[in-house]
Structures are given as C-alpha cells and as structure tokens.
Design a protein around this motif. Structure first.
Motif, PDB file in Angstrom:
ATOM      1  N   HIS A   1      31.266  14.239  25.894  1.00  0.00           N
ATOM      2  CA  HIS A   1      31.908  13.146  25.168  1.00  0.00           C
ATOM      3  C   HIS A   1      33.403  13.154  25.488  1.00  0.00           C
ATOM      4  O   HIS A   1      34.102  14.132  25.228  1.00  0.00           O
ATOM      5  CB  HIS A   1      31.714  13.331  23.652  1.00  0.00           C
ATOM      6  N   MET A   2      33.897  12.063  26.065  1.00  0.00           N
ATOM      7  CA  MET A   2      35.306  11.945  26.425  1.00  0.00           C
ATOM      8  C   MET A   2      35.998  11.043  25.406  1.00  0.00           C
ATOM      9  O   MET A   2      35.609   9.882  25.223  1.00  0.00           O
ATOM     10  CB  MET A   2      35.457  11.351  27.824  1.00  0.00           C
ATOM     11  N   LYS A   3      37.029  11.575  24.726  1.00  0.00           N
ATOM     12  CA  LYS A   3      37.774  10.795  23.739  1.00  0.00           C
ATOM     13  C   LYS A   3      39.259  10.956  24.029  1.00  0.00           C
ATOM     14  O   LYS A   3      39.935  11.831  23.474  1.00  0.00           O
ATOM     15  CB  LYS A   3      37.429  11.259  22.321  1.00  0.00           C
TER      16      LYS A   3
ATOM     17  N   PHE B   1      42.375  12.246  25.530  1.00  0.00           N
ATOM     18  CA  PHE B   1      42.750  13.511  26.142  1.00  0.00           C
ATOM     19  C   PHE B   1      41.678  14.575  25.937  1.00  0.00           C
ATOM     20  O   PHE B   1      41.550  15.508  26.726  1.00  0.00           O
ATOM     21  CB  PHE B   1      44.082  13.986  25.523  1.00  0.00           C
ATOM     22  N   ASP B   2      40.885  14.427  24.869  1.00  0.00           N
ATOM     23  CA  ASP B   2      39.974  15.496  24.451  1.00  0.00           C
ATOM     24  C   ASP B   2      38.535  15.208  24.856  1.00  0.00           C
ATOM     25  O   ASP B   2      38.136  14.068  25.090  1.00  0.00           O
ATOM     26  CB  ASP B   2      40.048  15.691  22.928  1.00  0.00           C
ATOM     27  N   GLN B   3      37.755  16.272  24.872  1.00  0.00           N
ATOM     28  CA  GLN B   3      36.332  16.153  25.157  1.00  0.00           C
ATOM     29  C   GLN B   3      35.574  17.242  24.408  1.00  0.00           C
ATOM     30  O   GLN B   3      36.142  18.268  24.025  1.00  0.00           O
ATOM     31  CB  GLN B   3      36.061  16.285  26.654  1.00  0.00           C
ATOM     32  N   PHE B   4      34.293  16.984  24.192  1.00  0.00           N
ATOM     33  CA  PHE B   4      33.419  18.013  23.640  1.00  0.00           C
ATOM     34  C   PHE B   4      32.010  17.782  24.166  1.00  0.00           C
ATOM     35  O   PHE B   4      31.691  16.720  24.682  1.00  0.00           O
ATOM     36  CB  PHE B   4      33.432  18.023  22.102  1.00  0.00           C
ATOM     37  N   HIS B   5      31.169  18.795  24.061  1.00  0.00           N
ATOM     38  CA  HIS B   5      29.818  18.761  24.622  1.00  0.00           C
ATOM     39  C   HIS B   5      28.791  18.853  23.498  1.00  0.00           C
ATOM     40  O   HIS B   5      29.009  19.536  22.498  1.00  0.00           O
ATOM     41  CB  HIS B   5      29.592  19.937  25.573  1.00  0.00           C
TER      42      HIS B   5
END
Length: 247
Positions: A14-16, A18-22
């Motif tokens: 998930h790209m938001k 500057f940030d991302q998480f899986h």
C-alpha cells in the motif's frame, strides 16, 4: 473425493504518499463448489495449495481411499517439489506419476481450469511436461494457454445428452475465459467454446478422466455461472461419471 487447490496468499504493498505498508491475506475460491458437494452428500477431503507438500497422498494405498481426485488452479510444481526435495535435495515420490498410475488402475481424475491449470499463465502450470499428461483427455499447449473473453463466451455442445452432464440443460451461462487445449483423438468433446474444447472426457486404462477448461469460481466463472440453478447438479454429475471408472 479428494480436492486439491483453489487457495492462494496475496501480498499487497500500500503506497500512501511518502509512506507504505504491507498486508498479507489468505483466500480460498472453492466455497460454493464445496458447499454444493456437501449438499449432495459427497465426503470431501480438501487439501489447500500450501498443504500439498505435506498432505497429498504419497502411496497408492492412500490414493485408494478416494474414488475421484480433482485438481483445480494448482500448478505442477506444488506436486513435483515437495519440501524434502526442494529444501533438502532428498529423493521423493513423484506424486503426479502416482496419480497417473492410480487413474489407469481405475481412479477418476478431474482437472478444472484456471491460471495454474493445464499449461497456465506464462506456462507456469506446465502439466503437459508431467506424467499426468498421459491420462488427461487433452493435449496441452507449450505456452501460455489462457483465453480471456471479457465479453463472455458461449458454450456449444457436441454431445448435449452425454451422461457426464447428468441431464442438465445444454445451455450454460456465459463464461469469461478458459485454458486452450486440444482434445485427444480418442477422447469425447462434450462442449466447446468456438473450436476450443470446454468439457472433454476420456478413458484412461481402467479409469476415467475429465477436463473442464474454464473455472468453478470467479473470475472465469462469473456469478451467473456459480449461481446457476444447475451448478450443483452439473458438478455432482461430473464427479459421479468420473467415479464410475472401475465399477
């Protein structure tokens, strides 16, 4: 019945800004199919894709507990690369050769289409290069065999009264794709999509084999097919036809 496949794990990034998480999710696709068999009173052993290495039969005695084995959307590597071989370089039973021999001895084999059936997406399912090709009623292509029909494809019937259909209407809801195969000369093509086989049946020694080249669930089998009033009757008939191999 032994049913193998129709499960997968999905890893999403998930790209938001500057940030991302899986996230990782586990999913199964055969819910309505298995529920239909349960309503028919069929005892089913379900082996999910990630369980094949540890749970799929390794001996003829274990396979003989079943009348029919169904493979759906699970590639050949899951059978050919058990943990002891892939991780530890140890010799192991070729379970597709075992399944071939069991079918020839009187078992019923059914392969249902999908991205990891027959040859599959990018050629990764590769069943045409395995011993199982000897007993399936179709010849598989040597490259990606998917036919995507987003507008829907109609089934035409060469054998509308064939026993494998169990008296269900020779008029299916539109399907959205299938694996392209070639029927073996000695096999019987029951239904087609244009010139391509959709449902093919054949004898394999003392056993029987069935190839249904589309899907039992989305995406190739849309809600209209899964919710078709004859869905349960159709699949029950396919399995009963395959199970009557040795009897």
């Amino acid at each position: 019945m032994l049913f193998a496949g129709e499960s997968w794990m999905k890893h999403t990034i998930h790209m938001k800004g500057f940030d991302q998480f899986h996230t990782t999710e586990y999913e199964e696709g055969a819910g309505e199919f298995l529920a239909a068999l349960d309503r028919e009173g069929f005892p089913v052993t379900y082996i999910r894709g990630h369980e094949i290495s540890s749970r799929f039969p390794r001996t003829m005695t274990e396979l003989d507990e079943f009348d029919v084995v169904v493979l759906s959307d699970i590639g050949s590597n899951s059978f050919l690369l058990p943990d002891e071989t892939f991780l530890r370089s140890e010799r192991s039973t070729n379970r597709l050769a075992l399944l071939r021999d069991w079918t020839r001895a009187g078992g019923g084999l059914v392969m249902i289409g999908g991205y990891m059936s027959f040859t599959g997406i990018d050629g990764k399912a590769r069943f045409g290069m395995t011993p199982l090709a000897d007993v399936l009623p179709v010849v598989m292509l040597d490259h990606d065999d998917r036919i995507e029909e987003s507008e829907g494809v109609k089934a035409d019937f060469d054998q509308p009264a064939h026993e494998v259909l169990g008296g269900t209407p020779a008029e299916w809801p539109l399907l959205l794709g299938y694996n392209r195969v070639i029927a073996k000369p000695e096999a019987t093509t029951v239904a087609r999509a244009g010139d391509d086989p959709l449902l093919v049946v054949g004898q394999a020694g003392e056993g029987r084999s069935v190839a249904f080249t589309s899907d039992l669930a989305p995406h190739w089998a849309p809600p209209e097919f899964v919710g078709w009033p004859h869905y349960q009757q159709f699949w029950a008939s396919v399995l009963r036809w395959a199970a009557r191999a040795s009897s």
